[in-house]
Design a protein around this motif. Sequence first.
Motif, mmCIF file in Angstrom:
data_model
loop_
_atom_site.group_PDB
_atom_site.id
_atom_site.type_symbol
_atom_site.label_atom_id
_atom_site.label_comp_id
_atom_site.label_asym_id
_atom_site.label_seq_id
_atom_site.Cartn_x
_atom_site.Cartn_y
_atom_site.Cartn_z
ATOM 1 N N ASN A 185 0.854 -1.182 0.000
ATOM 2 C CA ASN A 185 0.000 0.000 0.000
ATOM 3 C C ASN A 185 0.893 1.237 0.000
ATOM 4 N N THR A 186 0.556 2.220 -0.796
ATOM 5 C CA THR A 186 1.378 3.423 -0.950
ATOM 6 C C THR A 186 0.475 4.655 -0.915
ATOM 7 N N PRO A 187 1.066 5.855 -0.829
ATOM 8 C CA PRO A 187 0.237 7.068 -0.882
ATOM 9 C C PRO A 187 -0.636 7.132 -2.139
ATOM 10 N N SER A 188 -0.109 6.712 -3.267
ATOM 11 C CA SER A 188 -0.899 6.728 -4.502
ATOM 12 C C SER A 188 -2.124 5.827 -4.380
ATOM 13 N N HIS A 189 -1.924 4.606 -3.897
ATOM 14 C CA HIS A 189 -3.045 3.673 -3.742
ATOM 15 C C HIS A 189 -4.056 4.198 -2.719
ATOM 16 N N HIS A 190 -3.544 4.798 -1.644
ATOM 17 C CA HIS A 190 -4.462 5.210 -0.577
ATOM 18 C C HIS A 190 -5.188 6.507 -0.930
ATOM 19 N N ARG A 191 -4.601 7.317 -1.793
ATOM 20 C CA ARG A 191 -5.342 8.492 -2.275
ATOM 21 C C ARG A 191 -6.597 8.052 -3.012
ATOM 22 N N VAL A 192 -6.476 6.984 -3.793
ATOM 23 C CA VAL A 192 -7.642 6.419 -4.479
ATOM 24 C C VAL A 192 -8.688 5.998 -3.453
ATOM 25 N N HIS A 193 -8.240 5.354 -2.388
ATOM 26 C CA HIS A 193 -9.174 4.853 -1.380
ATOM 27 C C HIS A 193 -9.962 5.982 -0.725
ATOM 28 N N HIS A 194 -9.341 7.136 -0.557
ATOM 29 C CA HIS A 194 -10.010 8.263 0.096
ATOM 30 C C HIS A 194 -10.784 9.144 -0.880
ATOM 31 N N ALA A 195 -10.755 8.814 -2.150
ATOM 32 C CA ALA A 195 -11.455 9.631 -3.140
ATOM 33 C C ALA A 195 -12.949 9.340 -3.125
ATOM 34 N N SER A 196 -13.727 10.291 -3.605
ATOM 35 C CA SER A 196 -15.187 10.164 -3.563
ATOM 36 C C SER A 196 -15.823 10.079 -4.946
ATOM 37 N N GLN A 197 -15.000 10.010 -5.987
ATOM 38 C CA GLN A 197 -15.602 9.998 -7.314
ATOM 39 C C GLN A 197 -15.672 8.593 -7.909
ATOM 40 N N GLY A 198 -16.711 8.402 -8.727
ATOM 41 C CA GLY A 198 -16.976 7.244 -9.550
ATOM 42 C C GLY A 198 -16.180 5.989 -9.362
ATOM 43 N N SER A 199 -15.230 5.763 -10.245
ATOM 44 C CA SER A 199 -14.511 4.485 -10.282
ATOM 45 C C SER A 199 -13.589 4.295 -9.083
ATOM 46 N N TYR A 200 -13.351 5.344 -8.306
ATOM 47 C CA TYR A 200 -12.481 5.241 -7.134
ATOM 48 C C TYR A 200 -13.224 4.766 -5.887
ATOM 49 N N LEU A 201 -14.539 4.806 -5.893
ATOM 50 C CA LEU A 201 -15.297 4.435 -4.693
ATOM 51 C C LEU A 201 -15.106 2.960 -4.339
ATOM 52 N N ASP A 202 -14.921 2.702 -3.054
ATOM 53 C CA ASP A 202 -14.813 1.331 -2.547
ATOM 54 C C ASP A 202 -13.691 0.556 -3.222
ATOM 55 N N ARG A 203 -12.516 1.112 -3.195
ATOM 56 C CA ARG A 203 -11.341 0.487 -3.796
ATOM 57 C C ARG A 203 -10.139 0.593 -2.845
ATOM 58 N N ASN A 204 -9.156 -0.291 -3.070
ATOM 59 C CA ASN A 204 -7.856 -0.235 -2.399
ATOM 60 C C ASN A 204 -7.980 -0.244 -0.866
ATOM 61 N N TYR A 205 -8.460 -1.376 -0.347
ATOM 62 C CA TYR A 205 -8.666 -1.541 1.089
ATOM 63 C C TYR A 205 -7.404 -1.963 1.832
ATOM 64 N N GLY A 206 -6.363 -2.318 1.127
ATOM 65 C CA GLY A 206 -5.173 -2.885 1.753
ATOM 66 C C GLY A 206 -4.598 -2.005 2.846
ATOM 67 N N GLY A 207 -4.073 -2.660 3.909
ATOM 68 C CA GLY A 207 -3.419 -1.936 4.982
ATOM 69 C C GLY A 207 -1.940 -1.782 4.702
ATOM 70 N N VAL A 208 -1.193 -2.868 4.808
ATOM 71 C CA VAL A 208 0.229 -2.871 4.453
ATOM 72 C C VAL A 208 0.412 -3.355 3.020
ATOM 73 N N LEU A 209 -0.275 -4.418 2.666
ATOM 74 C CA LEU A 209 -0.133 -5.012 1.342
ATOM 75 C C LEU A 209 -1.311 -4.640 0.439
ATOM 76 N N ILE A 210 -1.005 -4.359 -0.821
ATOM 77 C CA ILE A 210 -2.059 -4.076 -1.795
ATOM 78 C C ILE A 210 -2.393 -5.327 -2.607
ATOM 79 N N ILE A 211 -1.671 -6.414 -2.351
ATOM 80 C CA ILE A 211 -1.888 -7.634 -3.137
ATOM 81 C C ILE A 211 -3.271 -8.217 -2.914
#
Length: 294
Positions: A185-211
Motif C-alpha cells: 500500500n502506498t500514498p498513490s493507492h491510498h489516495r484512491v481509497h479516500h477519493a469520492s468519485q466514480g470508479s475510485y469508490l470502494d477500492r484499495n482496502y489494503g493496509g500494508v499489502l495491496i496484493i
Amino acid sequence: MSNLPDVVIWSIPAFALLTVVEIILVRLHPDEEDAGYEAKDAATSVSMGLGSLFFGFLWKFQDVAIYGVVYELTPLRVPLLWWTLPLLLLAQDFLSYWSHRSHHVIRILWACHVVHHSSRKFNLTTALRQPWMTFTVGFFFLPMVAVGVHPAVLAFCNSLNLAYQFWVHTERIDKMPRWFEFVFNTPSHHRVHHASQGSYLDRNYGGVLIIWDRLFGSFVAETERPVYGLTKNIRTYNPLKVASHEYMAIAKDIKLARSWSERVGRVFRDPGWQPQNGTPVPVSAAPVAKEPAK
C-alpha cells in the motif's frame, strides 16, 4: 507476551515530526490543487485521534474478554518466533483487508469507519482521524486467536499494521518504485481509497499489502486526481458530530422506514442502499456506491 509494545503509541513522536515536516513542505512548495492543510480540519483530525486513544482503551476491555475466552478454549498454540512473526503479520493484514472492506459495504459498520473518510483534505493529520466506536473491528481477528495466537501478539500485529498506514496519507509523495507499488500500500493507492468519485469508490482496502486488492478485484490505480471526502459531505468540525453523524442518520432512516425489511436494509445493506418501492431517502453522509466492490 504482555511486554510487547503498542507500536502506535511509541510512534506518536515520529507522527508529530513527520506532520510538521509535511506542513513545512506544503508552505514552501504549495500545489494549487493540493488538498493541503486547513487549521480547523487538522484540529478536528487530531481531536478524533486523541479521542480514539481514549475510546480504544475502553473497547479493549471487550476484546480482551472475548479473546481471552477463545484463547483458553482452543487447544492450539502459535509461538512467537522469528519465522512465525512474518506469517502472523501476513494473516493479520489479510483479516484487516476483509475488516476494512466490510466496514465499507455494511452500513452499520460504515457508521464507524466513515469518520476516517470525512475530511475533504488529505494529509498526515487525516491518518489521525480515527473512529471512536470501534467495537465492531475486533471480531474480524477472532480467527487468529482461535488458532492459538496470543491476544497480546495479535495486538502487537494490529499496532504495526496501523502504524504503517500513517505515512500513506499524503500528497507529498507521488509514486514509489514499480515493484513497491505492486506489493505494498502506498500514498498513490491510498489516495484512491479516500477519493469520492466514480470508479475510485470502494477500492484499495489494503493496509500494508495491496496484493489482497489485486487478488480480490478491488484494486484501482491512481489516474485522475482524487476528490477527497464523502459523496455527501457533513460540513462540520465538531468531533462529537463527526463521530456520531452516520449513527444518527441510520436512526433517522429507521424511524422513517415503512417496513421491517426496509429497517433491516437501512442497517445491514450497503450505505447507498434504497428500497425498491421508491421510499424517499433522508439526507445522510453515507456515500452512494456508484460501482460496488467486486
